[in-house]
Design an enzyme around this catalytic site. Structure first.
Site, PDB file in Angstrom:
ATOM      1  N   ASP A   1      29.944   9.430  -0.517  1.00  0.00           N
ATOM      2  CA  ASP A   1      29.568  10.819  -0.747  1.00  0.00           C
ATOM      3  C   ASP A   1      28.829  11.217   0.732  1.00  0.00           C
ATOM      4  OD1 ASP A   1      30.014  10.888  -3.293  1.00  0.00           O
ATOM      5  OD2 ASP A   1      28.242  10.263  -4.183  1.00  0.00           O
TER       6      ASP A   1
HETATM    7  N1  URA Z   1      29.405   5.952  -6.065  1.00  0.00           N
HETATM    8  C1  URA Z   1      28.713   7.001  -5.905  1.00  0.00           C
HETATM    9  O1  URA Z   1      27.943   7.844  -6.724  1.00  0.00           O
HETATM   10  N2  URA Z   1      28.863   7.487  -4.531  1.00  0.00           N
HETATM   11  C2  URA Z   1      29.353   6.855  -3.511  1.00  0.00           C
HETATM   12  O2  URA Z   1      29.304   7.446  -2.445  1.00  0.00           O
HETATM   13  C3  URA Z   1      29.985   5.673  -3.867  1.00  0.00           C
HETATM   14  C4  URA Z   1      29.883   5.289  -5.082  1.00  0.00           C
END
Ligand code: URA
Length: 239
Positions: free
Chosen positions: A102
């Site tokens: 993310d």
């Molecule tokens: N899980 C999440 O919620 N975000 C990420 O970036 C990776 C795994």
């Protein structure tokens, strides 16, 4: 490979434009002007366009990046800068992230142009573990260790999560290893138990660990062992 195909791929321009550039005598191979698109390149040939060397890339490429906050893992985004900003390699737009993070997640991102290799990492059928260090808003309870190891139902999903390993590091921080890569999985796992992730950092994918010498935004090529590990050790029954 034909010279015009090579230039079209490397410069991301059409063959028609390549033809024009060739006729304008802008391309040399080993110092000699070549105007024919059908010219067959050898791997050792040195190609220059407008005086700049265009490196011939042989085989697939594999890198690890320490992703900082504020960058997206796609190749193009209308709102945020992409991790491509950090990658100083020829035709870097052809590299893709083997498992995205993310915008606000930091840490290990693997980049490659080898689709089969990245599939081994991202496909749930191959059971490739990913390890995160997670900070959360409310104090962690030891009961979560069992809950995550059994599997929990995420909002709007039909199947519980696969067994995950939770190691509590302190009141608000834990190390979590999961073998799937569902959308926002870690944040949703904690949301499902009434907590909230305040920071998330990926430190490992399978046996490939984020190199401690890499500062946020820095990257390096993977070693042969790291590349081979993915082919050797992701679930062979599903190869
Ligand atoms: N899980 C999440 O919620 N975000 C990420 O970036 C990776 C795994």
């Amino acid at each position: 490979m034909r010279l015009d195909k090579f230039l079209s791929q490397q410069l991301s321009i059409s063959r028609t434009i390549v033809g024009r550039e060739l006729r304008a005598a802008k391309v040399t191979v080993n110092g000699e002007i070549i105007k024919k698109g059908a010219y067959q390149l050898l791997p050792e040939d040195k190609v220059c366009y407008d005086g700049n060397v265009i490196k011939q890339i042989s085989g697939f490429r594999y890198f690890m990046l320490n992703k900082p906050v504020g960058y997206v893992c796609s190749t193009d985004d209308p709102d945020y800068p992409t991790i491509n900003y950090f990658i100083d390699e020829p035709v870097s737009h052809k590299l893709h992230a083997a498992g995205r993070l993310d915008l606000d997640t930091t840490g290990l991102v693997l980049l490659t142009d080898d689709g089969q290799w990245s599939h081994r990492i991202t496909s749930p059928r191959h059971h490739c573990d990913k390890t995160y260090v997670v900070s959360v808003q409310d104090a962690l309870s030891v009961s979560l260790i069992d809950a995550f190891s059994i599997g929990i139902m995420l909002h709007n999903e039909k199947k519980p999560t696969k067994p995950a390993k939770l190691e509590i590091l302190n009141k608000h921080t834990a190390r979590l290893t999961i073998s799937e890569g569902r959308y926002h999985q870690v944040k949703r796992m904690f949301a499902a138990v009434g907590n909230h992730v305040t920071s998330l950092h990926r430190e490992r994918i399978g046996r490939i660990e984020l190199d401690h010498v890499l500062e946020p935004g820095q990257y390096r090529p993977l070693t042969k062992d790291e590349i081979d590990w993915v082919y050797r050790n992701t679930n062979k029954n599903n190869a």
